[in-house]
Design a protein around this motif. Sequence first.
Motif, PDB file in Angstrom:
ATOM      1  N   GLY A  88       0.792  -1.220   0.000  1.00 59.56           N
ATOM      2  CA  GLY A  88       0.000   0.000   0.000  1.00 59.56           C
ATOM      3  C   GLY A  88       0.826   1.272   0.000  1.00 59.56           C
ATOM      4  O   GLY A  88       0.266   2.373  -0.006  1.00 59.56           O
ATOM      5  N   GLY A  89       2.143   1.130   0.014  1.00 55.81           N
ATOM      6  CA  GLY A  89       3.014   2.295  -0.047  1.00 55.81           C
ATOM      7  C   GLY A  89       3.181   3.012   1.275  1.00 55.81           C
ATOM      8  O   GLY A  89       3.596   4.175   1.309  1.00 55.81           O
ATOM      9  N   LEU A  90       2.916   2.336   2.397  1.00 56.07           N
ATOM     10  CA  LEU A  90       3.043   2.966   3.711  1.00 56.07           C
ATOM     11  C   LEU A  90       4.512   3.125   4.092  1.00 56.07           C
ATOM     12  O   LEU A  90       5.296   2.197   3.969  1.00 56.07           O
ATOM     13  N   ASP A  91       4.849   4.319   4.546  1.00 53.44           N
ATOM     14  CA  ASP A  91       6.198   4.592   5.038  1.00 53.44           C
ATOM     15  C   ASP A  91       6.253   4.589   6.552  1.00 53.44           C
ATOM     16  O   ASP A  91       7.314   4.371   7.146  1.00 53.44           O
ATOM     17  N   ALA A  92       5.128   4.873   7.178  1.00 52.60           N
ATOM     18  CA  ALA A  92       5.096   4.930   8.644  1.00 52.60           C
ATOM     19  C   ALA A  92       3.664   4.752   9.111  1.00 52.60           C
ATOM     20  O   ALA A  92       2.712   5.016   8.375  1.00 52.60           O
ATOM     21  N   MET A  93       3.510   4.296  10.346  1.00 51.96           N
ATOM     22  CA  MET A  93       2.189   4.104  10.936  1.00 51.96           C
ATOM     23  C   MET A  93       2.238   4.429  12.412  1.00 51.96           C
ATOM     24  O   MET A  93       3.222   4.124  13.083  1.00 51.96           O
ATOM     25  N   PHE A  94       1.179   5.050  12.905  1.00 51.55           N
ATOM     26  CA  PHE A  94       0.944   5.062  14.333  1.00 51.55           C
ATOM     27  C   PHE A  94       0.500   3.642  14.681  1.00 51.55           C
ATOM     28  O   PHE A  94      -0.584   3.217  14.296  1.00 51.55           O
ATOM     29  N   PHE A  95       1.354   2.893  15.357  1.00 47.11           N
ATOM     30  CA  PHE A  95       1.009   1.541  15.805  1.00 47.11           C
ATOM     31  C   PHE A  95       0.089   1.693  17.013  1.00 47.11           C
ATOM     32  O   PHE A  95       0.546   2.010  18.113  1.00 47.11           O
ATOM     33  N   SER A  96      -1.194   1.463  16.835  1.00 47.23           N
ATOM     34  CA  SER A  96      -2.145   1.652  17.923  1.00 47.23           C
ATOM     35  C   SER A  96      -2.218   0.393  18.773  1.00 47.23           C
ATOM     36  O   SER A  96      -2.908  -0.559  18.448  1.00 47.23           O
ATOM     37  N   VAL A  97      -1.465   0.397  19.866  1.00 47.35           N
ATOM     38  CA  VAL A  97      -1.531  -0.709  20.824  1.00 47.35           C
ATOM     39  C   VAL A  97      -2.725  -0.439  21.738  1.00 47.35           C
ATOM     40  O   VAL A  97      -2.882   0.654  22.268  1.00 47.35           O
ATOM     41  N   TYR A  98      -3.547  -1.459  21.938  1.00 50.35           N
ATOM     42  CA  TYR A  98      -4.915  -1.261  22.411  1.00 50.35           C
ATOM     43  C   TYR A  98      -5.212  -2.046  23.681  1.00 50.35           C
ATOM     44  O   TYR A  98      -4.922  -3.242  23.769  1.00 50.35           O
ATOM     45  N   THR A  99      -5.774  -1.360  24.667  1.00 47.81           N
ATOM     46  CA  THR A  99      -6.309  -2.021  25.864  1.00 47.81           C
ATOM     47  C   THR A  99      -7.801  -1.730  25.925  1.00 47.81           C
ATOM     48  O   THR A  99      -8.198  -0.603  26.227  1.00 47.81           O
ATOM     49  N   PRO A 100      -8.636  -2.722  25.615  1.00 49.15           N
ATOM     50  CA  PRO A 100     -10.086  -2.497  25.544  1.00 49.15           C
ATOM     51  C   PRO A 100     -10.779  -2.557  26.897  1.00 49.15           C
ATOM     52  O   PRO A 100     -10.180  -2.939  27.908  1.00 49.15           O
ATOM     53  N   GLU A 101     -12.060  -2.200  26.884  1.00 52.85           N
ATOM     54  CA  GLU A 101     -12.881  -2.204  28.095  1.00 52.85           C
ATOM     55  C   GLU A 101     -12.926  -3.555  28.789  1.00 52.85           C
ATOM     56  O   GLU A 101     -13.140  -3.617  30.003  1.00 52.85           O
ATOM     57  N   ASN A 102     -12.723  -4.629  28.048  1.00 56.81           N
ATOM     58  CA  ASN A 102     -12.744  -5.968  28.643  1.00 56.81           C
ATOM     59  C   ASN A 102     -11.871  -6.068  29.897  1.00 56.81           C
ATOM     60  O   ASN A 102     -12.182  -6.814  30.826  1.00 56.81           O
ATOM     61  N   MET A 149       9.780   0.667   6.799  1.00 61.85           N
ATOM     62  CA  MET A 149       8.680   1.383   7.418  1.00 61.85           C
ATOM     63  C   MET A 149       9.042   1.732   8.857  1.00 61.85           C
ATOM     64  O   MET A 149       9.863   1.061   9.478  1.00 61.85           O
ATOM     65  N   ALA A 150       8.391   2.788   9.364  1.00 57.38           N
ATOM     66  CA  ALA A 150       8.605   3.219  10.737  1.00 57.38           C
ATOM     67  C   ALA A 150       7.342   2.990  11.556  1.00 57.38           C
ATOM     68  O   ALA A 150       6.231   3.265  11.092  1.00 57.38           O
ATOM     69  N   ALA A 151       7.519   2.497  12.780  1.00 61.35           N
ATOM     70  CA  ALA A 151       6.411   2.298  13.707  1.00 61.35           C
ATOM     71  C   ALA A 151       6.514   3.331  14.817  1.00 61.35           C
ATOM     72  O   ALA A 151       7.549   3.445  15.485  1.00 61.35           O
ATOM     73  N   PHE A 152       5.439   4.105  15.007  1.00 60.42           N
ATOM     74  CA  PHE A 152       5.374   5.124  16.050  1.00 60.42           C
ATOM     75  C   PHE A 152       4.279   4.696  17.013  1.00 60.42           C
ATOM     76  O   PHE A 152       3.100   4.685  16.676  1.00 60.42           O
ATOM     77  N   LEU A 153       4.655   4.287  18.231  1.00 60.97           N
ATOM     78  CA  LEU A 153       3.703   3.665  19.151  1.00 60.97           C
ATOM     79  C   LEU A 153       2.713   4.663  19.739  1.00 60.97           C
ATOM     80  O   LEU A 153       3.099   5.702  20.284  1.00 60.97           O
ATOM     81  N   ASP A 154       1.431   4.321  19.631  1.00 60.75           N
ATOM     82  CA  ASP A 154       0.339   5.127  20.183  1.00 60.75           C
ATOM     83  C   ASP A 154      -0.563   4.209  20.996  1.00 60.75           C
ATOM     84  O   ASP A 154      -0.993   3.164  20.507  1.00 60.75           O
ATOM     85  N   LEU A 155      -0.836   4.593  22.239  1.00 62.52           N
ATOM     86  CA  LEU A 155      -1.667   3.770  23.105  1.00 62.52           C
ATOM     87  C   LEU A 155      -3.128   4.191  23.031  1.00 62.52           C
ATOM     88  O   LEU A 155      -3.449   5.363  23.248  1.00 62.52           O
ATOM     89  N   GLU A 156      -3.997   3.228  22.729  1.00 58.20           N
ATOM     90  CA  GLU A 156      -5.440   3.461  22.769  1.00 58.20           C
ATOM     91  C   GLU A 156      -6.011   2.667  23.940  1.00 58.20           C
ATOM     92  O   GLU A 156      -5.909   1.448  23.985  1.00 58.20           O
ATOM     93  N   GLY A 157      -6.636   3.352  24.869  1.00 54.73           N
ATOM     94  CA  GLY A 157      -7.141   2.692  26.063  1.00 54.73           C
ATOM     95  C   GLY A 157      -6.302   3.063  27.266  1.00 54.73           C
ATOM     96  O   GLY A 157      -5.092   3.290  27.168  1.00 54.73           O
TER      97      GLY A 157
END
Length: 426
Positions: A88-102, A149-157
């Motif tokens: 898909g031509g991605l060079d970088a992504m906010f890697f959304s590491v996720y902790t859900p309501e569970n 590619m570059a991974a930029f860690l982003d926390l969701e939750g």
Amino acid sequence: MKRRDVIKSLTFLPVAGSVFPMQSVLPAPVIKNNPPLTFETKPMPDLHRDAFVMDGHTHVMSRELMLKTDIGQRYADGTVDLPRAKEGGLDAMFFSVYTPENYYPGRFETKNTFRVVNLALDQIKKNHAVIELALTASDIERINKKGKMAAFLDLEGGYDLYGDLDLLRALYKLGLRSMQLTAHSTTNAFIDACNDVHTWGGINDHGKAVIREMNDLGMVINVAHASNEAIIQTAAASRHPVIYSHGGFYKIVDHPRCISDEAAKAIAAKGGVIGVHFGSLFNNPKYWAWQKPNNPIRVQPDPQPKTPRIFTAQITTQTIEEVDKEFAKELPFTYKGTIPDQYWMHVDQLAKVIDYGVQLVGEDHIALGSDLDGGPELPREIKDISDYPQMTMAMQKLGYTDQRIKKILGLNWLRVIRQVTEGNKG
């Protein structure tokens, strides 16, 4: 609880003290014997091939943690893996590491957060030939120059529902450089979520302390899922630009998860960026009108509660292993329903949502936050992350200049990351 159901069932303000449902009904897909890491060549515009492309919200590590898979392998389902991201031509992504309501009722949110961050680091290291961890904008550029590619860690939750600053500093030391302030779709001890009870009137004093600490550390503040008042107050309190990583615009779809014009302007005025979500739920008024009757309005109790409902909810007796088993049934987070043709959004319609944002706040403050592998009902032309060039083609059809498209594809994210991680933190 299914991620999509969290979004839909919390669409309207719930009664304080309600218990979080913990049951899931989807069968657990088991991914076995993935083929080795290979790349295919997909047609894409030269502009897309040459541009810096970064997604502001891509779900990773949930399925890897629960199903013991490897993001470097090509999955037979879902919408994100490294081979398809490369296509898909991605060079970088906010890697959304996720902790859900569970994980909240058992107070397992801290343990889950640290294990998904740790796994993300392990998976990035395992696939070092393709991707590397980035802590700054300069890191992203350096990694891209090596063809990776570059991974930029982003926390969701919620990293911790009380907002423990020592835990925040520990996560920073591990490599986390971006964090969503709300506990996913749940009001926590310091900030109101957009589709939960509003306890603090936005943010409270400890919320301001969290913002100050993130400013001091040089962490990107993510206000996605926050209430309108919380977004505006966070933008005012922060010394640095803030981001809204993924969502739509409330003037287009009146879903609580969509951002108001007022809040969008507040983010832009501070130099921040708004990431446009790829899902029909937040971008297609016809789709939302079709779904809305199944989501009856539940009025917020009066007077407003002083305690977030998560702290008054019944505490589960489940072990974290039992929660894991239920959570695994939901994976991967992809829309599994059937959308009638009249409600199914085309990518050209999504491009018009982008244009609404550009007209509202300017081309320097709009980007893409797909929420791929997070459950959105994708446009017809996008089946997974390998179809990212469709976004470029859709913007070209609008008559956008190459420079405007490049900003939206990734340069705006890169600018904010540079300002926050490499700017003056004093």
